[in-house]
Design an enzyme around this catalytic site. Structure first.
Site, PDB file in Angstrom:
ATOM      1  N   TYR B 409       0.805  -1.238   0.000  1.00 32.00           N
ATOM      2  CA  TYR B 409       0.000   0.000   0.000  1.00 32.00           C
ATOM      3  C   TYR B 409       0.830   1.278   0.000  1.00 32.00           C
ATOM      4  O   TYR B 409       2.039   1.222   0.106  1.00 32.00           O
ATOM      5  CB  TYR B 409      -1.090  -0.028   1.063  1.00 32.00           C
ATOM      6  CG  TYR B 409      -0.766  -0.115   2.539  1.00 32.00           C
ATOM      7  CD1 TYR B 409       0.491   0.112   3.053  1.00 32.00           C
ATOM      8  CD2 TYR B 409      -1.806  -0.415   3.430  1.00 32.00           C
ATOM      9  CE1 TYR B 409       0.711   0.043   4.420  1.00 32.00           C
ATOM     10  CE2 TYR B 409      -1.585  -0.490   4.803  1.00 32.00           C
ATOM     11  CZ  TYR B 409      -0.327  -0.259   5.290  1.00 32.00           C
ATOM     12  OH  TYR B 409      -0.112  -0.323   6.629  1.00 32.00           O
ATOM     13  N   GLU B 410       0.159   2.388  -0.227  1.00 33.29           N
ATOM     14  CA  GLU B 410       0.821   3.703  -0.404  1.00 33.29           C
ATOM     15  C   GLU B 410       1.808   3.687  -1.564  1.00 33.29           C
ATOM     16  O   GLU B 410       2.872   4.316  -1.510  1.00 33.29           O
ATOM     17  CB  GLU B 410       1.540   4.145   0.877  1.00 33.29           C
ATOM     18  CG  GLU B 410       0.652   4.347   2.070  1.00 33.29           C
ATOM     19  CD  GLU B 410      -0.402   5.426   1.858  1.00 33.29           C
ATOM     20  OE1 GLU B 410      -0.256   6.275   0.953  1.00 33.29           O
ATOM     21  OE2 GLU B 410      -1.409   5.419   2.592  1.00 33.29           O
TER      22      GLU B 410
END
Lengths: 554, 554
Positions: B409-410
């Protein structure tokens, strides 16, 4: 393969028959076992007052396995077996384990029990137990571990005392017993390590006993499942705490001589180690297939090299394609390693010179490197899926969880590395290792592989002479280097064969072309990467013991 | 730190105060949050008709966080914040995330929302929303991803149309929304990327909207949680499917100018990327502490170097000790990397020359290498525990599951690597990279680190001129090499500082002695290992595109 099947003993393994067996196994795996993989994960076996109920559908799928005779392939023909090569049994096991790893552990442990009884059991025990174990009507277990005797088998406390009629009264508690209890088969045959009265301390005083759940007269033996574990993965496999002799009436029979337990156990264990290495291949293969399918289907973003080209399947993006190549190359590499070892197992059975020694050397490599790579590939499989990889329904996460046991059980990978640099290296002062390096040097034309072989040759000299601590501290990176060298050599062989087949006008070149590209990638990336471990090996245990307990804890 | 706290803006961050804050955070983490880590794992949030109920105990633990003012550290003093350095907020976040990663995601996302509103929101929005977000009475979310717009944010379809009173009507579906719904706070402030009418295609046409769960008049806005995901890890964090405008009445307000969405999002995102790198540190630290404690306590087998010495704690066995050293060295290395980046964030806020450029370069390293290493260390933590590591009750397995989201994620680690070799490398033709290499060369006296720096210098020249495909295919191993060089350099600095402190008669030398041993190990093992990646980088994408779809699938 030709060398093996050309022998009288394996004459039945003709090419057509091998194809038919592999097709049948693939069909059983895909149609019966694979659909239950997530079922087993989300509906794990239930324990209720010593009874273990398997997930829905498992009884039917196991019945299909028994009825198809899938457990009989490599077993001796004297006991309902087909007497075919182990290599073929490995290929069948690869399909079944890739379909459903947790489920496949039952049959795998049964094979180990068969092997031990064939090699060390009395004719009476063989006649009474082998036929139904071979068909799979009964299953087998291996009972080693106790709460304070894990890697240190010699510390176990379970006991066996003679009854006087040839049987023994067994008492003790075992943990981490795979398929120790379940409802798939009529009987469960436990192979149990225990200590006889006045036995010497440590591993020299251990004996192996056969303890059936149901005794020959049909009565229930005093062995029970006290609970099952809640695990990270392989949920379908019931991992049992087993209690022997709670009512002082658990009967068992000696397998092999008194105090011969470790030897008999290693018969099961060496085979099981190769099988666990194969589990690395199983999960790596399944994770790779799933990742390739997803990366071909999932459309996201334009190619950076063609920003106006519109969104493409993510496999077109260079870093995703790199991950897919890595997954494929690593999977094929460990497959080559494990099957090379299985081949030596068959060659050793045939009495071919040097096979047993090569098998002994390859076994810790196949187990440890096969499972390390299995974990890496499963993790890459999650990564290729992006956010979806973290969602359990996708299935990639289950592979990542399931495979994580494989570097631990059947001797942790640390134990494998210790076996490599100890028994297998110092044991013959590096003779077998140098023979392996010699084979690689003789055959390879790859510059990177030659560099790696040279490094390993020098490091082998260093390790043979090193202190025990330095040798063990260096054992894990050394094992990786030797494994990658071996894989690179075997992969290069495959490339040579593929190139020749294409030159001879082979009709289905897709597989061959993919094989060549994958080998190229392995030699160009994985082999040089392994050379980076040389410094770590020569460094050994330097500095490791400079810190005391307090300093280690800060 | 001295450079940062010597500035007027951060004058409040005096040494005593910093100590008090860190002690307080450690106490909250150990006493309130850590005991809930397994609770959250085994009793994940429940969804029932748009309502999400958090696990037992979480409301109380969150209240302790709000009442302690733990969210206010780095926020501007104009809006209830303490205006302290980000570095300090990172140290606090490290304690809380190590205690309970899933739980800590709520506060982390709230910080991102605060940052975006501070930088891009109108004075009215700031006044209305910042004070309660800063205290944590309200929480924030970041709504980017849609089913067909993951890494490719520009593909999103959510829409916003002007109402005429300054507000917008928002409509669309978002997935993977962390803490999108829960019962910890009075209000949830969603930051939502959407497309306005007639917006240009792709990322240039995206705008950012503030969409509160409860509108300023107290009425419920038309935004709802449609379901939550069943994930591999971070179970305590509700990962929501969010539905905006099901009843055509979801109100939102523009943050920043129309079409300024990507810029505002990157404000949140860059900070969040460092925070995710820090999550690698959090799990690595917790896994290491747990593994050290287990290895000191668990007794098994004699030392191989002293077979008659009787069983010892497993940390005495060389290969286990090697794993522990690796865990400690890798954890400390990524901590140095992430905090170096956080320091540049503070220095950039202060307008110190070159800080912003160094921060931009370090951000993808901190995120990708921090999380790659976090995964490696958590896996080693399982291995040190042996069979117990696979049993969920032990806790090691939870770290292994929880940390696996961080490379995803990110911005996946592939996106980070692309950012490194693209925007950060080609963007200035390698100027910043060469500046970093120059700093390392100037300071280090370590031969291995100099070799690595030389390799990276040459490879940087190659990559700047390479084709887009070659550059991206090489990006992941290149990122690892640059990260290890940077970590090695920072670790060596720490060793110098520790050596000086010991020479000056520092009273608690255990920490310093352990630091020196750990740095030595890092430089002797991890740095040479990274040099093995050089061939892979220079190889680039060679052969990757030789296979077509069919050949990739065999």
């Amino acid at each position: 393969m030709a060398e093996i099947t050309s022998q009288d003993q394996f004459a039945a393994a003709e090419s057509d028959m091998v194809d038919a067996i592999l097709d049948g196994a693939a069909s059983l795996a895909a149609n019966e076992w694979a659909p239950l993989n997530r079922v087993g994960d989300t509906n794990p076996p239930r324990w209720d007052d010593t009874v273990v109920t398997m997930p829905p559908g498992f009884r039917e799928a196991y019945r299909a396995y028994v009825e198809g005779g899938w457990g009989t392939i490599a077993a001796p023909s004297a006991f309902e077996g087909q007497g075919l090569p182990s290599t073929l049994a490995f290929a069948v096991a690869e399909s079944l384990g890739a379909a459903n790893l947790g489920f496949s552990l039952g049959p795998m442990l049964t094979q180990g029990a068969i092997e031990a009884i064939v090699k060390h059991g009395s004719p009476e025990l063989q006649a009474a137990y082998l036929p139904k174990l071979v068909t799979g009507e009964w299953t087998g277990t291996m009972n080693l571990t106790e709460p304070n005797a894990g890697s240190d088998v010699g510390a176990l406390r379970s006991s066996a005392t003679p009854v006087g009629d040839g049987s023994w009264r067994v008492k003790g508690n075992k943990i981490f017993i795979t398929f120790g209890e379940h409802d798939l088969a009529e009987n469960i045959i436990h192979l149990v390590l225990a200590r006889t009265p006045d036995a010497p301390a440590g591993t020299r005083g251990i004996s192996l006993f056969l303890v059936p759940k149901f005794l020959p007269d049909g009565s229930r033996n005093d062995v029970h499942c006290a609970s099952i574990e809640h695990k990270l993965g392989i949920h379908a496999s019931p991992t049992c705490v087993m209690s022997f002799g709670d009512n002082e009436d658990c009967r068992g029979w000696l397998i092999g001589p008194e105090f011969g337990g470790m030897r008999a156990m290693f018969t099961m264990m060496n085979n099981a180690r190769l099988n666990v290495g194969l589990q690395g291949v199983q999960i790596a293969e399944r994770a790779t297939q799933q990742a390739v399918a997803y990366a071909l289907e999932r459309v996201q973003s334009s190619r950076a090299s063609n920003p106006e080209g519109g969104p493409v399947a993510i496999i077109e993006h260079p870093d995703v394609r790199r991950m897919i190549f890595r997954m494929k190359a690593q999977t094929q590499a460990i497959r080559s390693l494990v099957y090379a070892a299985a081949g030596e197992l068959d060659r050793a059975h045939l009495g071919i010179k040097g096979a047993k020694q090569r098998l002994d050397l390859l076994t810790p490599l196949a187990k440890a490197h096969g499972t390390d790579v299995g974990c890496e590939v499963a993790s890459l499989g999650v990564q290729v899926h992006g956010g979806m990889g973290f969602i359990e329904e996708t299935g990639a996460a289950q592979h990542y969880r399931d495979v994580r046991i494989t570097p631990i059980y059947e001797g942790t990978n640390g134990i494998q590395a210790a076996d490599l640099v100890g028994r297998k290296l110092v044991g013959d002062e590096g003779e077998q290792m140098h023979a392996l390096i010699g084979d690689v040097r003789l055959e390879t034309k790859n510059a990177g592989l030659l560099i790696l072989a040279d490094q390993i040759s020098s490091l082998t000299e260093i390790l043979v002479k090193a202190s025990v601590d330095d040798r063990l501290a260096a054992s894990a990176p050394y094992l990786t280097m030797v494994s990658v060298m071996t894989c690179g050599w075997l992969m290069e062989r495959q490339r040579t064969a593929a190139t020749e087949l294409i030159a001879n006008g082979q009709v289905s070149p897709s597989f061959l072309k993919a094989k060549i590209a994958t080998v190229n990638w392995y030699l160009a990336h994985i082999v040089p990467e392994a050379t980076g471990l040389a410094v770590s090996v020569s460094e050994g245990g330097k500095g490791l013991y400079d810190l005391n307990t307090e300093e280690l804890s800060v």
